[in-house]
Scaffold this motif. Structure first.
Motif, PDB file in Angstrom:
ATOM      1  N   VAL A   1       0.744  -1.116  -0.210  1.00 18.02           N
ATOM      2  CA  VAL A   1      -0.133  -0.062   0.051  1.00 18.02           C
ATOM      3  C   VAL A   1       0.913   1.250  -0.064  1.00 18.02           C
ATOM      4  CG1 VAL A   1      -1.655   1.184   1.352  1.00 18.02           C
ATOM      5  CG2 VAL A   1      -1.949  -1.335   1.076  1.00 18.02           C
ATOM      6  N   ALA A   2       1.640   1.259   0.847  1.00 17.68           N
ATOM      7  CA  ALA A   2       2.894   2.389   0.771  1.00 17.68           C
ATOM      8  C   ALA A   2       3.554   2.648  -0.423  1.00 17.68           C
ATOM      9  CB  ALA A   2       3.979   2.284   1.859  1.00 17.68           C
ATOM     10  N   ARG A   3       3.741   1.456  -1.354  1.00 21.92           N
ATOM     11  CA  ARG A   3       4.389   1.860  -2.461  1.00 21.92           C
ATOM     12  C   ARG A   3       3.290   2.566  -3.475  1.00 21.92           C
ATOM     13  NH1 ARG A   3       7.044  -2.854  -1.021  1.00 21.92           N
ATOM     14  NH2 ARG A   3       5.550  -4.437  -2.057  1.00 21.92           N
ATOM     15  N   GLU A   4       1.978   1.694  -3.311  1.00 26.27           N
ATOM     16  CA  GLU A   4       0.855   2.339  -4.229  1.00 26.27           C
ATOM     17  C   GLU A   4       0.750   3.804  -4.080  1.00 26.27           C
ATOM     18  OE1 GLU A   4      -3.773   1.760  -4.325  1.00 26.27           O
ATOM     19  OE2 GLU A   4      -2.477   0.011  -3.787  1.00 26.27           O
ATOM     20  N   VAL A   5       0.789   4.210  -2.855  1.00 26.81           N
ATOM     21  CA  VAL A   5       0.527   5.446  -2.631  1.00 26.81           C
ATOM     22  C   VAL A   5       1.492   6.544  -3.025  1.00 26.81           C
ATOM     23  CG1 VAL A   5      -1.319   5.090  -0.789  1.00 26.81           C
ATOM     24  CG2 VAL A   5       1.075   5.764  -0.176  1.00 26.81           C
ATOM     25  N   VAL A   6       2.721   6.117  -3.312  1.00 22.49           N
ATOM     26  CA  VAL A   6       3.734   6.928  -4.026  1.00 22.49           C
ATOM     27  C   VAL A   6       4.257   6.755  -5.386  1.00 22.49           C
ATOM     28  CG1 VAL A   6       4.788   7.241  -1.708  1.00 22.49           C
ATOM     29  CG2 VAL A   6       5.781   5.642  -3.047  1.00 22.49           C
ATOM     30  N   GLU A   7       3.357   5.949  -6.039  1.00 29.48           N
ATOM     31  CA  GLU A   7       3.503   5.904  -7.639  1.00 29.48           C
ATOM     32  C   GLU A   7       3.531   7.211  -8.104  1.00 29.48           C
ATOM     33  OE1 GLU A   7       3.717   3.010  -9.679  1.00 29.48           O
ATOM     34  OE2 GLU A   7       4.176   2.122  -7.745  1.00 29.48           O
ATOM     35  N   PRO A   8       4.343   7.371  -9.347  1.00 27.92           N
ATOM     36  CA  PRO A   8       4.630   8.521 -10.200  1.00 27.92           C
ATOM     37  C   PRO A   8       3.008   9.290 -10.197  1.00 27.92           C
ATOM     38  CG  PRO A   8       6.083   6.715 -11.160  1.00 27.92           C
ATOM     39  CD  PRO A   8       5.141   6.218 -10.047  1.00 27.92           C
ATOM     40  N   GLY A   9       2.981  10.431 -10.270  1.00 20.82           N
ATOM     41  CA  GLY A   9       1.995  11.090 -10.490  1.00 20.82           C
ATOM     42  C   GLY A   9       1.071  11.234  -8.964  1.00 20.82           C
ATOM     43  N   THR A  10       1.434  10.981  -7.975  1.00 20.47           N
ATOM     44  CA  THR A  10       0.724  11.019  -6.844  1.00 20.47           C
ATOM     45  C   THR A  10       1.043  12.040  -5.894  1.00 20.47           C
ATOM     46  OG1 THR A  10       2.107   9.434  -5.468  1.00 20.47           O
ATOM     47  CG2 THR A  10       0.006   8.160  -6.533  1.00 20.47           C
ATOM     48  N   PRO A  11       0.224  12.577  -5.199  1.00 23.43           N
ATOM     49  CA  PRO A  11       0.191  13.820  -4.422  1.00 23.43           C
ATOM     50  C   PRO A  11       1.494  13.347  -3.377  1.00 23.43           C
ATOM     51  CG  PRO A  11      -1.890  13.552  -4.582  1.00 23.43           C
ATOM     52  CD  PRO A  11      -1.111  12.363  -5.213  1.00 23.43           C
ATOM     53  N   ALA A  12       1.437  12.177  -2.829  1.00 22.94           N
ATOM     54  CA  ALA A  12       2.533  11.694  -1.910  1.00 22.94           C
ATOM     55  C   ALA A  12       4.018  11.775  -2.529  1.00 22.94           C
ATOM     56  CB  ALA A  12       2.205  10.473  -1.327  1.00 22.94           C
ATOM     57  N   LEU A  13       4.055  11.278  -3.672  1.00 18.85           N
ATOM     58  CA  LEU A  13       5.551  11.210  -4.330  1.00 18.85           C
ATOM     59  C   LEU A  13       5.912  12.844  -4.620  1.00 18.85           C
ATOM     60  CD1 LEU A  13       8.006   9.850  -5.314  1.00 18.85           C
ATOM     61  CD2 LEU A  13       6.899   9.980  -7.626  1.00 18.85           C
ATOM     62  N   ALA A  14       5.108  13.687  -4.902  1.00 19.46           N
ATOM     63  CA  ALA A  14       5.371  14.968  -5.297  1.00 19.46           C
ATOM     64  C   ALA A  14       5.708  15.651  -3.860  1.00 19.46           C
ATOM     65  CB  ALA A  14       4.152  15.935  -5.831  1.00 19.46           C
ATOM     66  N   GLU A  15       5.130  15.574  -2.803  1.00 15.70           N
ATOM     67  CA  GLU A  15       5.540  15.943  -1.319  1.00 15.70           C
ATOM     68  C   GLU A  15       6.813  15.477  -1.092  1.00 15.70           C
ATOM     69  OE1 GLU A  15       3.147  16.596   2.638  1.00 15.70           O
ATOM     70  OE2 GLU A  15       1.729  15.938   0.911  1.00 15.70           O
ATOM     71  N   ILE A  16       7.088  14.277  -1.350  1.00 15.96           N
ATOM     72  CA  ILE A  16       8.411  13.575  -1.005  1.00 15.96           C
ATOM     73  C   ILE A  16       9.504  14.501  -1.714  1.00 15.96           C
ATOM     74  CG2 ILE A  16       9.684  11.431  -1.158  1.00 15.96           C
ATOM     75  CD1 ILE A  16       7.202  10.067  -0.364  1.00 15.96           C
TER      76      ILE A  16
ATOM     77  N   THR B   1      13.965   7.689  -9.138  1.00 13.42           N
ATOM     78  CA  THR B   1      14.997   6.998 -10.286  1.00 13.42           C
ATOM     79  C   THR B   1      14.893   7.582 -11.725  1.00 13.42           C
ATOM     80  OG1 THR B   1      13.024   5.515 -11.017  1.00 13.42           O
ATOM     81  CG2 THR B   1      14.422   4.724  -9.197  1.00 13.42           C
ATOM     82  N   PRO B   2      15.689   7.277 -12.440  1.00 12.65           N
ATOM     83  CA  PRO B   2      15.743   8.060 -13.865  1.00 12.65           C
ATOM     84  C   PRO B   2      14.368   8.103 -14.504  1.00 12.65           C
ATOM     85  CG  PRO B   2      17.717   6.662 -13.667  1.00 12.65           C
ATOM     86  CD  PRO B   2      16.849   6.093 -12.618  1.00 12.65           C
ATOM     87  N   ASP B   3      13.428   6.959 -14.140  1.00 13.43           N
ATOM     88  CA  ASP B   3      12.138   6.777 -14.911  1.00 13.43           C
ATOM     89  C   ASP B   3      11.169   7.610 -14.061  1.00 13.43           C
ATOM     90  OD1 ASP B   3      12.041   5.097 -12.917  1.00 13.43           O
ATOM     91  OD2 ASP B   3      11.162   3.328 -14.272  1.00 13.43           O
ATOM     92  N   GLY B   4      11.535   8.315 -12.915  1.00  9.93           N
ATOM     93  CA  GLY B   4      10.581   9.108 -12.181  1.00  9.93           C
ATOM     94  C   GLY B   4       9.782   8.386 -10.892  1.00  9.93           C
ATOM     95  N   ARG B   5      10.472   7.224 -10.715  1.00 13.53           N
ATOM     96  CA  ARG B   5       9.726   6.442  -9.780  1.00 13.53           C
ATOM     97  C   ARG B   5      10.586   6.887  -8.244  1.00 13.53           C
ATOM     98  NH1 ARG B   5       6.048   3.030 -10.633  1.00 13.53           N
ATOM     99  NH2 ARG B   5       5.487   2.276 -12.721  1.00 13.53           N
TER     100      ARG B   5
END
Length: 196
Positions: free
Chosen positions: A31-46, A56-60
């Motif tokens: 679930v933690a991986r799912e909520v930080v997938e590319p395009g998610t608000p969580a990833l942008a905040e991180i 990573t080079p591919d944006g993950r």
């Protein structure tokens, strides 16, 4: 049921066996991986908090790189948890609502003790092994350097803290056959408790 154990304890092996018996397993890490997938608000905040270096080079999310940063600094780990945990909680609730009547739901959560979550579960099961076993397994299975494994272990609750909240302890320092037998016992106990 809350299922927990330190890194390398074999918690995922126990979860897999419980799923084979018919439990609905919700994996907090997945679930933690799912909520930080590319395009998610969580990833942008991180990224805003820790910089582009955690991608990573591919944006993950580069989890090992982020882990090396946060497991060496309690304040950074706390900040990461502030970003991710509320989103994990919301998604977990959605998944739990899908469980049918009488289903034993197993929430596989590494940080159950650290986040004070024990009271949220009817039963807490702790998978326990000696620290050196944890280190050996993670080095062998994930190729992580021993010093990084020990840093993660130090950042997690210790064995005594986990055992203090456990309703059931599964010792996973033995053979696969011994683990199979112990999980079978635990499944019977969970069914008995669910029926009561």
């Amino acid at each position: 049921m809350g299922l927990t154990g330190g890194i390398g304890s074999g918690k995922s092996s126990v979860a897999r066996r419980l799923a084979e018996y018919g439990a609905l397993v919700i994996d907090a890490d997945a679930v933690a991986r799912e909520v930080v997938e590319p395009g998610t608000p969580a990833l942008a905040e991180i990224v805003a908090e820790f910089g582009e270096q955690v991608l990573t080079p591919d944006g993950r999310l580069d989890r090992p790189k982020l882990g090396a940063i946060v497991f060496a600094d309690e304040a950074k780990l706390a900040r990461l948890n502030e970003i991710v945990h509320p989103r994990v909680g919301q998604r977990t609730q959605e998944l739990m609502e899908r469980a049918g009547e009488g289903t034993i739901v197993v929430y596989d959560v590494p940080l159950l003790v650290e986040n004070g979550l024990a009271d949220r579960y009817d039963v807490v099961v702790v998978v326990d092994v000696p620290v050196e076993t944890q280190v050996e397994r993670v080095v062998a299975n994930r190729g992580m350097p021993a010093d990084q494994v020990r840093a993660r272990i130090r950042a997690q609750a210790d064995r005594e803290q986990r055992r203090a909240v456990a309703d059931i302890v599964i010792d996973n320092s033995g053979t696969e056959q011994e683990l199979d037998a112990r999980v079978a016992e635990v499944w019977q106990e969970l069914q008995r408790r669910a029926a009561a």
